[in-house]
Design a protein around this motif. Structure first.
Motif, PDB file in Angstrom:
ATOM      1  N   TRP A 186     -11.389 -51.014  -0.995  1.00  0.00           N
ATOM      2  CA  TRP A 186     -12.590 -50.813  -1.622  1.00  0.00           C
ATOM      3  C   TRP A 186     -12.893 -49.187  -1.875  1.00  0.00           C
ATOM      4  O   TRP A 186     -13.490 -49.194  -2.869  1.00  0.00           O
ATOM      5  N   LEU A 187     -12.404 -48.432  -1.183  1.00  0.00           N
ATOM      6  CA  LEU A 187     -12.499 -46.902  -1.593  1.00  0.00           C
ATOM      7  C   LEU A 187     -11.694 -46.754  -2.904  1.00  0.00           C
ATOM      8  O   LEU A 187     -12.099 -45.908  -3.393  1.00  0.00           O
ATOM      9  N   CYS A 188     -10.804 -47.314  -3.021  1.00  0.00           N
ATOM     10  CA  CYS A 188      -9.591 -47.127  -4.090  1.00  0.00           C
ATOM     11  C   CYS A 188      -9.950 -47.957  -5.363  1.00  0.00           C
ATOM     12  O   CYS A 188      -9.619 -47.551  -6.455  1.00  0.00           O
ATOM     13  N   ALA A 189     -10.551 -49.061  -5.316  1.00  0.00           N
ATOM     14  CA  ALA A 189     -10.822 -49.831  -6.477  1.00  0.00           C
ATOM     15  C   ALA A 189     -11.249 -49.162  -7.548  1.00  0.00           C
ATOM     16  O   ALA A 189     -10.853 -49.595  -8.684  1.00  0.00           O
ATOM     17  N   PRO A 190     -12.258 -48.329  -7.640  1.00  0.00           N
ATOM     18  CA  PRO A 190     -12.867 -47.854  -8.751  1.00  0.00           C
ATOM     19  C   PRO A 190     -11.686 -47.154  -9.759  1.00  0.00           C
ATOM     20  O   PRO A 190     -11.921 -46.751 -11.037  1.00  0.00           O
ATOM     21  N   HIS A 191     -10.656 -46.522  -9.004  1.00  0.00           N
ATOM     22  CA  HIS A 191      -9.585 -45.918  -9.591  1.00  0.00           C
ATOM     23  C   HIS A 191      -8.300 -46.492  -9.934  1.00  0.00           C
ATOM     24  O   HIS A 191      -7.225 -45.862 -10.162  1.00  0.00           O
ATOM     25  N   ARG A 192      -8.365 -47.891  -9.544  1.00  0.00           N
ATOM     26  CA  ARG A 192      -6.987 -48.691  -9.696  1.00  0.00           C
ATOM     27  C   ARG A 192      -6.848 -49.074 -11.235  1.00  0.00           C
ATOM     28  O   ARG A 192      -7.709 -49.347 -11.715  1.00  0.00           O
ATOM     29  N   ARG A 193      -5.323 -48.783 -11.484  1.00  0.00           N
ATOM     30  CA  ARG A 193      -4.760 -49.334 -12.794  1.00  0.00           C
ATOM     31  C   ARG A 193      -4.473 -50.665 -12.807  1.00  0.00           C
ATOM     32  O   ARG A 193      -3.570 -50.787 -11.899  1.00  0.00           O
ATOM     33  N   VAL A 194      -4.909 -51.384 -13.407  1.00  0.00           N
ATOM     34  CA  VAL A 194      -4.567 -52.842 -13.521  1.00  0.00           C
ATOM     35  C   VAL A 194      -3.689 -53.303 -14.799  1.00  0.00           C
ATOM     36  O   VAL A 194      -4.381 -52.865 -15.691  1.00  0.00           O
ATOM     37  N   THR A 195      -2.611 -53.661 -14.852  1.00  0.00           N
ATOM     38  CA  THR A 195      -1.917 -53.803 -16.197  1.00  0.00           C
ATOM     39  C   THR A 195      -2.084 -55.158 -16.468  1.00  0.00           C
ATOM     40  O   THR A 195      -1.855 -56.279 -15.412  1.00  0.00           O
ATOM     41  N   LEU A 196      -2.581 -55.744 -17.456  1.00  0.00           N
ATOM     42  CA  LEU A 196      -2.801 -56.851 -17.893  1.00  0.00           C
ATOM     43  C   LEU A 196      -1.748 -57.523 -18.778  1.00  0.00           C
ATOM     44  O   LEU A 196      -1.008 -56.907 -19.373  1.00  0.00           O
TER      45      LEU A 196
END
Length: 165
Positions: free
Chosen positions: A155-165
């Motif tokens: 939850w703390l890290c979610a705003p900064h997570r890089r997700v590759t589509l």
């Protein structure tokens, strides 16, 4: 792209005093253990985020000729050089940086070598809190991490997570 680490960060993402406060121990006590746990927590958080947190220098040997290259270690703080056959290309004339990508103005004669710095200038506070939370959990219980702790870190890290589509 084959990536080589050129230089590691010179500092931790969180101070020893802050870690000691989170773990509720005296500063300097179990220093080697705390450093090992910070390193482990940093690796876990970087893996989850798909980002480099602390400014680190990399060299990437590209494997093909192309007009643009996505740099695999992000966020890109700065690109120091782009070379083709050992000759430096000119920034602004021969290449430019667009986000986490290097764009060449012309197709190179050979596969370029790119050197760049990845990592945040300042680690976001919620990410350093996630690292502190993990260190504290690992310090208190060195065999497992409570699933609620994992959820809190995500939850703390979610705003900064890089997700590759």
């Amino acid at each position: 792209m084959n990536v080589t680490l050129l230089s590691s960060p010179s500092e931790q993402p969180i101070s020893d005093e802050r870690v000691a406060e989170w773990c509720r121990i005296d500063t300097g006590q179990d220093a080697a253990t705390i450093q090992m746990l910070v390193f482990s927590a940093l690796a876990l958080v970087e893996s989850y985020l798909n980002k480099t947190l602390m400014q680190t220098t990399f060299r990437g040997q590209t494997e093909c000729r192309a007009s643009s290259y996505d740099l695999p270690r992000v966020p890109v703080y700065d690109v120091m050089s782009v070379k083709v056959d050992g000759v430096a290309l000119v920034r602004g004339t021969d290449w430019k940086v667009c986000g986490d990508r290097v764009v060449l103005t012309a197709l190179p004669d050979a596969c370029p070598v790119i050197e760049w710095i990845a990592g945040f200038h300042d680690v976001p506070p919620n990410v350093s809190n996630a690292i502190a939370l993990l260190v504290s959990a690992l310090y208190d219980n060195r065999t497992t991490i409570d699933p609620m702790t994992v959820k809190a870190v995500e939850w703390l890290c979610a705003p900064h997570r890089r997700v590759t589509l």
